[in-house]
Scaffold this active site. Structure first.
Site, mmCIF file in Angstrom:
data_model
loop_
_atom_site.group_PDB
_atom_site.id
_atom_site.type_symbol
_atom_site.label_atom_id
_atom_site.label_comp_id
_atom_site.label_asym_id
_atom_site.label_seq_id
_atom_site.Cartn_x
_atom_site.Cartn_y
_atom_site.Cartn_z
ATOM 1 N N MET A 31 0.930 -1.262 -0.192
ATOM 2 C CA MET A 31 -0.055 -0.107 0.010
ATOM 3 C C MET A 31 0.919 1.270 -0.051
ATOM 4 O O MET A 31 0.399 2.600 0.477
ATOM 5 C CB MET A 31 -0.931 -0.063 1.258
ATOM 6 C CG MET A 31 -2.061 -1.213 1.140
ATOM 7 S SD MET A 31 -3.538 -0.976 1.966
ATOM 8 C CE MET A 31 -2.721 -0.746 3.606
ATOM 9 N N GLY A 32 2.380 1.100 -0.221
ATOM 10 C CA GLY A 32 3.127 2.165 -0.443
ATOM 11 C C GLY A 32 3.459 2.712 0.951
ATOM 12 O O GLY A 32 3.312 1.989 1.879
ATOM 13 N N GLU A 36 11.695 -0.321 5.173
ATOM 14 C CA GLU A 36 12.560 -1.351 5.294
ATOM 15 C C GLU A 36 11.928 -2.841 5.224
ATOM 16 O O GLU A 36 12.461 -3.702 4.656
ATOM 17 C CB GLU A 36 13.471 -1.455 6.564
ATOM 18 C CG GLU A 36 14.827 -0.716 5.952
ATOM 19 C CD GLU A 36 15.628 -1.383 4.975
ATOM 20 O OE1 GLU A 36 15.718 -2.561 4.728
ATOM 21 O OE2 GLU A 36 15.938 -0.558 3.957
ATOM 22 N N HIS A 38 8.928 -3.411 3.722
ATOM 23 C CA HIS A 38 8.616 -3.630 2.279
ATOM 24 C C HIS A 38 9.878 -3.959 1.428
ATOM 25 O O HIS A 38 9.821 -4.746 0.595
ATOM 26 C CB HIS A 38 7.956 -2.517 1.506
ATOM 27 C CG HIS A 38 6.676 -1.977 2.368
ATOM 28 N ND1 HIS A 38 6.536 -0.833 3.106
ATOM 29 C CD2 HIS A 38 5.489 -2.471 2.493
ATOM 30 C CE1 HIS A 38 5.312 -0.746 3.361
ATOM 31 N NE2 HIS A 38 4.829 -1.643 3.085
HETATM 32 P P1 AMP Z 1 1.358 -2.979 3.413
HETATM 33 O O1 AMP Z 1 1.931 -1.790 2.575
HETATM 34 O O2 AMP Z 1 1.361 -2.443 4.878
HETATM 35 O O3 AMP Z 1 -0.045 -3.614 2.669
HETATM 36 O O4 AMP Z 1 2.343 -4.253 3.392
HETATM 37 C C1 AMP Z 1 2.698 -4.735 2.343
HETATM 38 C C2 AMP Z 1 3.415 -5.931 2.559
HETATM 39 O O5 AMP Z 1 4.602 -5.599 3.272
HETATM 40 C C3 AMP Z 1 2.844 -7.082 3.136
HETATM 41 O O6 AMP Z 1 2.997 -8.321 2.778
HETATM 42 C C4 AMP Z 1 3.352 -7.089 4.717
HETATM 43 O O7 AMP Z 1 3.152 -8.035 5.513
HETATM 44 C C5 AMP Z 1 4.630 -6.563 4.536
HETATM 45 N N1 AMP Z 1 5.360 -5.869 5.619
HETATM 46 C C6 AMP Z 1 4.813 -4.702 6.351
HETATM 47 N N2 AMP Z 1 5.741 -4.602 7.257
HETATM 48 C C7 AMP Z 1 6.555 -5.374 7.142
HETATM 49 C C8 AMP Z 1 7.633 -5.539 8.090
HETATM 50 N N3 AMP Z 1 7.983 -4.768 9.208
HETATM 51 N N4 AMP Z 1 8.590 -6.667 7.811
HETATM 52 C C9 AMP Z 1 8.285 -7.615 6.826
HETATM 53 N N5 AMP Z 1 7.220 -7.306 5.968
HETATM 54 C C10 AMP Z 1 6.449 -6.156 6.115
#
Ligand code: AMP
Length: 294
Positions: A31-32, A36, A38
């Site tokens: 979701m942008g 780190e 991501h």
């Molecule tokens: P989001 O942008 O929050 O939808 O996250 C996108 C992807 O990044 C999802 O697969 C999350 O699980 C992963 N993600 C978000 N935060 C972390 C983190 N701290 N460590 C590893 N992966 C993450």
């Protein structure tokens, strides 16, 4: 690197890569407001795949009306600069109208798994997640798609979705990336004041304590839940939403801990911000279909 806004263009580019160039494609859905966490997924995708696509889409379907869709941080310019440094081939950044055009009527629900934990606190959330991931996987048809262990329930649901719908993508789940303090990185951490950010350290600390107790021989799931609950509640700025202990592969609740992969997951309000985190224990017990790639 090309930024693609249209579903049709994205799908024809991806088809060409697969068919004419016979190259492997990796997708990192986000979701942008990249951090780190991501970028660790992007790095792995870059290593494993010939072509890397990162989607940047704040998906309205996974937010309830009272949630933070409007405030959710967005910075495509900064995200683009980061992804250029990481040698990403395509950013897929559609509008909501592009993903859900007028007359859109089809939603994907992974039953059972979606109704617990985050699904209780955030009704409809996983219906939105499962729907958008299905659209992304069908548009791009990647060989691999990369997700974070940070959102453990989401990872289990997406694996089930891919299996049930016979989608031809391998789901890779990678470990949670943390600040030095132990706080799991999250786009929502920007909502925290300095004091709240400091208080939020207690979440990972409590999870680590529970893991230590497990390693020391505690096999009563309820006791580990209590331990986490008490430690988090002792922090005045934090309030537990839930603490749960379950089989890490299928999220079935556990009371007596045996030789299975175990997941303790939590949601905690720190001030007004709701944070989630989890810890895996006994991950080695799984023989196949590992939640985390090691
Ligand atoms: P989001 O942008 O929050 O939808 O996250 C996108 C992807 O990044 C999802 O697969 C999350 O699980 C992963 N993600 C978000 N935060 C972390 C983190 N701290 N460590 C590893 N992966 C993450």
């Amino acid at each position: 690197m090309e930024i693609i806004n249209r579903r049709q263009r994205m799908s024809s580019v991806a088809r060409k890569i697969r068919r004419e160039q016979d190259k492997s494609v990796g997708l990192v859905p986000t979701m942008g407001a990249l951090h780190e966490g991501h970028l660790s997924l992007v790095r792995e995708a870059r290593q494993m795949c010939d072509i890397v696509v990162v989607s940047v889409f704040v998906n309205p379907a996974q937010f309830a009306p009272n949630e933070d869709f409007a405030q959710y941080p967005r910075d495509l310019t900064k995200d683009t600069a980061l992804l250029t440094d990481y040698n990403v081939d395509y950013i897929f950044a559609p509008t909501a109208e592009e993903m859900y055009p007028k007359g859109y009527a089809t939603y994907v629900t992974v039953e059972g798994l979606s109704d617990q934990l985050e699904g209780v606190s955030r009704p409809g959330h996983f219906r939105g997640v499962a729907t958008v991931v299905t659209i992304l996987l069908n548009t791009i048809r990647p060989d691999f798609a990369f997700f974070g262990q940070k959102d453990a329930q989401q990872a289990v649901i997406i694996k089930r979705l891919v299996r049930d719908l016979a989608l031809d993508t391998e789901i890779v789940v990678l470990p949670t990336v943390r600040e030095d303090s132990g706080l799991a990185m999250s786009s929502r951490n920007v909502y925290l004041s300095a004091e709240e950010r400091d208080a939020a350290k207690v979440i990972h600390k409590a999870l680590v304590k529970a893991k230590e107790a497990y390693k020391a021989g505690e096999r009563n799931g309820g006791k580990l839940v209590d331990l986490v609950h008490r430690m988090v509640d002792a922090e005045p700025r934090a309030r537990v939403d839930y603490v749960n202990i379950a089989n890490a592969d299928n999220l079935e609740r556990l009371d007596k801990l045996e030789d299975q992969p175990i997941l303790i997951s939590v949601a905690v309000f720190v001030g007004k911000t709701r944070l989630i985190d989890n810890i895996l224990m006994n991950a080695g017990a799984k023989k196949k279909d590992a939640l985390v790639k090691v």
